[in-house]
Scaffold this active site. Structure first.
Site, mmCIF file in Angstrom:
data_model
loop_
_atom_site.group_PDB
_atom_site.id
_atom_site.type_symbol
_atom_site.label_atom_id
_atom_site.label_comp_id
_atom_site.label_asym_id
_atom_site.label_seq_id
_atom_site.Cartn_x
_atom_site.Cartn_y
_atom_site.Cartn_z
ATOM 1 N N ARG A 43 3.074 1.039 -0.804
ATOM 2 C CA ARG A 43 1.606 1.039 -0.882
ATOM 3 C C ARG A 43 1.131 0.777 -2.311
ATOM 4 N NH1 ARG A 43 -2.020 5.872 -0.730
ATOM 5 N NH2 ARG A 43 -4.118 5.034 -0.501
ATOM 6 N N HIS A 47 -1.328 -2.263 -3.278
ATOM 7 C CA HIS A 47 -2.650 -2.055 -3.893
ATOM 8 C C HIS A 47 -2.734 -2.634 -5.304
ATOM 9 C CE1 HIS A 47 -4.599 1.184 -1.120
ATOM 10 N NE2 HIS A 47 -3.959 0.267 -0.434
ATOM 11 N N HIS A 170 2.896 -0.978 8.041
ATOM 12 C CA HIS A 170 2.560 0.362 8.534
ATOM 13 C C HIS A 170 3.642 0.949 9.441
ATOM 14 C CE1 HIS A 170 -2.059 0.138 7.583
ATOM 15 N NE2 HIS A 170 -1.327 0.395 6.530
ATOM 16 N N TRP A 186 2.416 6.148 11.868
ATOM 17 C CA TRP A 186 2.227 5.091 12.865
ATOM 18 C C TRP A 186 3.405 5.021 13.837
ATOM 19 C CZ3 TRP A 186 0.695 4.580 7.763
ATOM 20 C CH2 TRP A 186 -0.616 4.169 7.526
HETATM 21 FE FE1 DDH Z 1 -1.959 0.481 4.486
HETATM 22 N N1 DDH Z 1 -2.889 2.288 4.591
HETATM 23 N N2 DDH Z 1 -3.682 -0.444 4.974
HETATM 24 N N3 DDH Z 1 -1.042 -1.311 4.218
HETATM 25 N N4 DDH Z 1 -0.282 1.445 3.881
HETATM 26 C C1 DDH Z 1 -2.332 3.516 4.397
HETATM 27 C C2 DDH Z 1 -1.014 3.777 4.129
HETATM 28 C C3 DDH Z 1 -0.053 2.795 3.928
HETATM 29 C C4 DDH Z 1 -4.878 0.149 5.258
HETATM 30 C C5 DDH Z 1 -5.165 1.498 5.160
HETATM 31 C C6 DDH Z 1 -4.229 2.475 4.878
HETATM 32 C C7 DDH Z 1 -1.626 -2.525 4.408
HETATM 33 C C8 DDH Z 1 -2.875 -2.757 4.987
HETATM 34 C C9 DDH Z 1 -3.822 -1.788 5.208
HETATM 35 C C10 DDH Z 1 0.917 0.825 3.600
HETATM 36 C C11 DDH Z 1 1.134 -0.535 3.418
HETATM 37 C C12 DDH Z 1 0.197 -1.525 3.673
HETATM 38 C C13 DDH Z 1 -3.336 4.521 4.562
HETATM 39 C C14 DDH Z 1 -3.096 6.016 4.443
HETATM 40 C C15 DDH Z 1 -4.503 3.888 4.868
HETATM 41 C C16 DDH Z 1 -5.844 4.534 5.155
HETATM 42 C C17 DDH Z 1 -3.168 6.451 2.976
HETATM 43 C C18 DDH Z 1 -2.889 7.931 2.863
HETATM 44 O O1 DDH Z 1 -3.664 8.705 3.420
HETATM 45 O O2 DDH Z 1 -1.871 8.278 2.215
HETATM 46 C C19 DDH Z 1 -5.833 -0.842 5.706
HETATM 47 C C20 DDH Z 1 -7.271 -0.561 6.088
HETATM 48 C C21 DDH Z 1 -5.169 -2.038 5.698
HETATM 49 C C22 DDH Z 1 -5.685 -3.348 6.145
HETATM 50 O O3 DDH Z 1 -5.019 -4.361 5.894
HETATM 51 C C23 DDH Z 1 -6.756 -3.533 6.873
HETATM 52 C C24 DDH Z 1 -0.752 -3.569 3.930
HETATM 53 C C25 DDH Z 1 -1.106 -5.065 3.962
HETATM 54 C C26 DDH Z 1 0.385 -2.954 3.468
HETATM 55 C C27 DDH Z 1 1.595 -3.564 2.839
HETATM 56 O O4 DDH Z 1 2.378 -2.904 2.250
HETATM 57 C C28 DDH Z 1 1.845 -4.998 2.914
HETATM 58 C C29 DDH Z 1 1.957 1.830 3.502
HETATM 59 C C30 DDH Z 1 3.441 1.568 3.279
HETATM 60 C C31 DDH Z 1 1.353 3.066 3.720
HETATM 61 C C32 DDH Z 1 2.022 4.443 3.762
HETATM 62 C C33 DDH Z 1 1.864 5.167 2.453
HETATM 63 C C34 DDH Z 1 2.454 6.556 2.465
HETATM 64 O O5 DDH Z 1 2.220 7.265 1.477
HETATM 65 O O6 DDH Z 1 3.154 6.938 3.402
#
Ligand code: DDH
Length: 290
Positions: A43, A47, A170, A186
């Protein structure tokens, strides 16, 4: 003499493999989440890169501006200090690596070590300054719909197939009430990279969770898994759903597409003259045991 040698130091593929190995050693932790920092490293890498805007050429992984306020305090980045702090342990041992390279390599390492596909990765990002930080609102808002998801990812230069492939990340990790407000994982195996996200999204019945938190879905059968509103559009939107179905049925196709698109994501915003080499395919810890 020693000082001169240090200034002239040009890291090789072997040096980056050492950094990779050190990152891999920091992944496992009994006292953190599901036992791994991997998901939060992924993540962080995402970001740090997903702030890119193709029109202005601003944002992306080049300057690692999440080190600075206010970007570090943007709502979307809540909880990522955990990953940045943990990766400092690696930075201390390899002070020559830029933060952008370290964070993106962290994402690559986390996916490969979680049994995901090999992700080509190359070094060359440089550390920028607070003035390079991007404005709030460039990352997706989970409460919104397909139009929003498209606006955000088209701005980075991705198409519908790439959007669906990226969100398959996810499969890893979970939502934390004290970070995003959402709650739960998920998939049943949040530390293994797989196509389970699509399988579950496609095959399970999803209903709106009755609770006082933000709108999210739960699986009807076990009520232990979750989907965000933005995840759910991947099975309701006419264009997105064809790719979701394909990835649910064919993990190899997902791995191949994910590898390409995650590599592309991590390179956003880096001027091509900055690349220090061709992409490397770094080895997993397991592969190096042989
Ligand atoms: Fe995500 N993400 N993500 N995400 N994401 C969250 C957690 C993780 C969105 C929202 C959230 C991607 C796209 C989207 C990962 C990878 C990727 C969380 C929860 C939210 C909310 C955060 C928390 O509470 O800790 C949304 C909206 C989108 C969208 O595209 C519309 C993408 C593209 C990726 C990627 O890596 C390519 C990962 C891994 C997590 C888990 C993190 C954790 O600590 O566990």
């Amino acid at each position: 003499q020693a000082v001169k040698a240090k200034t002239n130091f040009v890291p090789t593929k072997e040096d980056y493999q050492k950094v990779y190995n050190k990152i891999a050693e920091t992944l496992e932790a009994d006292d953190y989440d599901d036992g791994s920092y991997g998901p939060v490293y992924v993540r962080l890498a995402w970001h740090a890169s997903g702030t890119y805007d193709k029109e202005t050429g601003t944002g992306g992984s080049n300057y690692a501006t999440m080190r600075f306020e206010p970007e570090s305090l943007h709502g979307a980045n809540a909880g990522l200090d955990t990953a940045r702090t943990k990766l400092e342990e690696v930075k201390k041992l390899f002070p020559w690596i830029s933060y952008g390279d370290l964070w993106t390599l962290g994402g690559v390492c986390a996916i490969q070590e979680a049994s995901g596909p090999k992700i080509p990765w190359r070094p060359g990002r440089i550390d920028g300054f607070a003035k390079d930080a991007t404005p709030d609102g460039r990352l997706p808002d989970a409460a919104q719909g397909a139009d929003h998801v498209r606006n955000i990812f088209y701005r980075m230069g991705f198409n519908d197939q790439e959007i669906v492939a990226l969100i398959g990340a996810h499969a890893l990790g979970r939502c934390h009430p004290n970070r995003s407000g959402f709650d739960g994982p998920w998939t049943f195996s949040p530390t293994t990279f797989s196509n389970a996200f699509y399988e579950l999204l496609w095959n399970e019945k999803w209903t709106w969770k009755k609770w006082s938190g933000p709108k999210q879905l739960e699986d009807k059968k076990t009520k232990t898994l979750m989907m965000l509103p933005t995840d759910y559009v991947l099975v309701t939107d006419r264009s997105f759903k064809q790719y979701t179905k394909k990835y649910a049925q064919d993990e190899q196709a997902f791995f191949k597409d994910f590898s390409a698109v995650f590599n592309k994501l991590l390179e956003l915003g880096v001027p091509s003259q900055q690349w220090a080499s061709e992409p490397y395919e770094l080895k997993t810890l397991e592969e190096q045991k042989a």
